[in-house]
Design an enzyme around this catalytic site. Structure first.
Site, PDB file in Angstrom:
ATOM      1  N   LEU A 229       0.849  -1.198   0.000  1.00 24.13           N
ATOM      2  CA  LEU A 229       0.000   0.000   0.000  1.00 24.13           C
ATOM      3  C   LEU A 229       0.883   1.247   0.000  1.00 24.13           C
ATOM      4  O   LEU A 229       1.102   1.870   1.036  1.00 24.13           O
ATOM      5  CB  LEU A 229      -0.922  -0.007   1.228  1.00 24.13           C
ATOM      6  CG  LEU A 229      -2.089  -0.991   1.257  1.00 24.13           C
ATOM      7  CD1 LEU A 229      -1.654  -2.430   1.058  1.00 24.13           C
ATOM      8  CD2 LEU A 229      -2.860  -0.881   2.570  1.00 24.13           C
ATOM      9  N   ASP A 230       1.362   1.631  -1.169  1.00 26.95           N
ATOM     10  CA  ASP A 230       2.330   2.723  -1.270  1.00 26.95           C
ATOM     11  C   ASP A 230       1.661   4.001  -1.777  1.00 26.95           C
ATOM     12  O   ASP A 230       0.938   3.972  -2.778  1.00 26.95           O
ATOM     13  CB  ASP A 230       3.451   2.308  -2.237  1.00 26.95           C
ATOM     14  CG  ASP A 230       4.653   3.232  -2.157  1.00 26.95           C
ATOM     15  OD1 ASP A 230       4.681   4.100  -1.264  1.00 26.95           O
ATOM     16  OD2 ASP A 230       5.561   3.100  -2.989  1.00 26.95           O
ATOM     17  N   GLY A 231       1.893   5.101  -1.084  1.00 28.97           N
ATOM     18  CA  GLY A 231       1.443   6.395  -1.589  1.00 28.97           C
ATOM     19  C   GLY A 231       0.436   7.130  -0.735  1.00 28.97           C
ATOM     20  O   GLY A 231      -0.076   8.174  -1.144  1.00 28.97           O
TER      21      GLY A 231
ATOM     22  N   THR B  55       1.463  -0.047  -5.601  1.00 30.86           N
ATOM     23  CA  THR B  55       1.036   1.209  -6.212  1.00 30.86           C
ATOM     24  C   THR B  55       2.177   2.222  -6.254  1.00 30.86           C
ATOM     25  O   THR B  55       3.279   1.961  -5.789  1.00 30.86           O
ATOM     26  CB  THR B  55      -0.163   1.780  -5.434  1.00 30.86           C
ATOM     27  OG1 THR B  55       0.124   1.754  -4.031  1.00 30.86           O
ATOM     28  CG2 THR B  55      -1.410   0.960  -5.694  1.00 30.86           C
TER      29      THR B  55
END
Length: 284
Positions: free
Chosen positions: A40-42, A228
């Site tokens: 879960l990047d960003g 992501t």
């Protein structure tokens, strides 16, 4: 003027559900991934981009997570693994770490309150990682929801908390070594104590691959890993398990992820399915 008198959102949700069913009926003509893993990047960049208050990115990310898990469930994916909190994240500012921990506790307690709904959908929730690093309230809540959903089997949600792949590999080696040592122990019938007969031990007792894999936190191995923000780094996540895995890196920030990204990941998996199956056989 409100044309639908407050009912428009429910109509659109219903329409969206039927459209998804039509899309799923097409996708299920091919193989569906058994296991999809997510990084879960960003969340932070999303908050800056939209000038949200502190924690706003994580809250938006949680809503995106619920949607993505819904799509996986509807599509027939059996396992979903979420990289929720890395051991390396403890290096961040204390107030940031505490905020994430508080948010996790809040959401877990929410799951406990909705336990009947989770059980009705036959969802099993498992926390994986070095859970000894969690504070007591969070550890207790995690244990409670795991016990409450342990018998469910339609969909398994794995939450990697206090996790890194290197820590997992060390854990697997340690546990495999203990298992190997136990296999060399012979119980004394006199007092029940176990002793090791040195003369009967093998001079070299190797740990087999199957024994090591049995002691990893996360099984089965993922078919697709979605990260992501366009990043292609694994960030110490599932290094052991992603030998035979599609990596999909959409440029969308995590709170921006949607159905199209999940669909495209499944299509990519289907396109490479034959190659991946052959590679699995080669690795055996």
């Amino acid at each position: 003027m409100e044309l639908y008198n407050g009912e428009r959102p429910s109509v659109f949700r219903l329409l969206g559900k039927y459209m998804r069913k039509g899309l799923y009926s097409i996708l299920t003509q091919g193989p569906i991934p058994t296991h999809i893993a997510f990084i879960l990047d960003g969340n932070g960049r999303f908050a800056k981009k939209h000038k949200l208050p502190e924690g706003g990115g994580h809250k938006a990310g949680f809503l995106a997570l619920l949607n993505v898990l819904t799509y996986c469930y509807e599509l027939g994916v059996k396992y979903a693994t979420i990289y929720a909190f890395s051991i390396d994240n403890f290096r961040r500012k204390p107030h940031e770490v505490q905020y994430v921990m508080n948010l996790m506790l809040e959401k877990i307690e929410g799951m406990i309150m909705e336990e009947s709904i989770i059980n009705a959908y036959d969802i099993c929730v498992r926390f994986v990682g070095n859970l000894k690093l969690l504070d007591e309230p969070l550890k207790t809540a995690a244990d409670k929801i795991m016990r409450a959903t342990a018998k469910n089997s339609k969909f398994v949600l794995l939450l990697a908390v206090c996790y890194t792949s290197t820590d997992e590999i060390v854990h697997a080696v340690e546990e495999s070594s203990k298992d190997k040592l136990k296999s060399d122990e012979i119980c004394n019938d006199g007092n029940g104590d176990c002793v090791i007969k040195i003369e009967e031990m093998e001079p070299y007792s190797e740990i087999k691959l199957v024994e090591l894999e049995r002691n990893t936190y996360i099984n089965p191995y993922p078919d697709v890993l979605i990260r992501t923000s366009g990043e292609t780094r694994l960030s110490n996540y599932l290094l052991w398990q992603t030998t035979n895995c599609i990596l999909y890196s959409p440029h969308a920030l995590w709170p921006e992820i949607g159905l199209r990204h999940v669909v495209w990941a499944v299509i990519n998996c289907q396109r490479h399915y034959s190659y991946l199956e052959k590679h699995k056989e080669y690795l055996k």
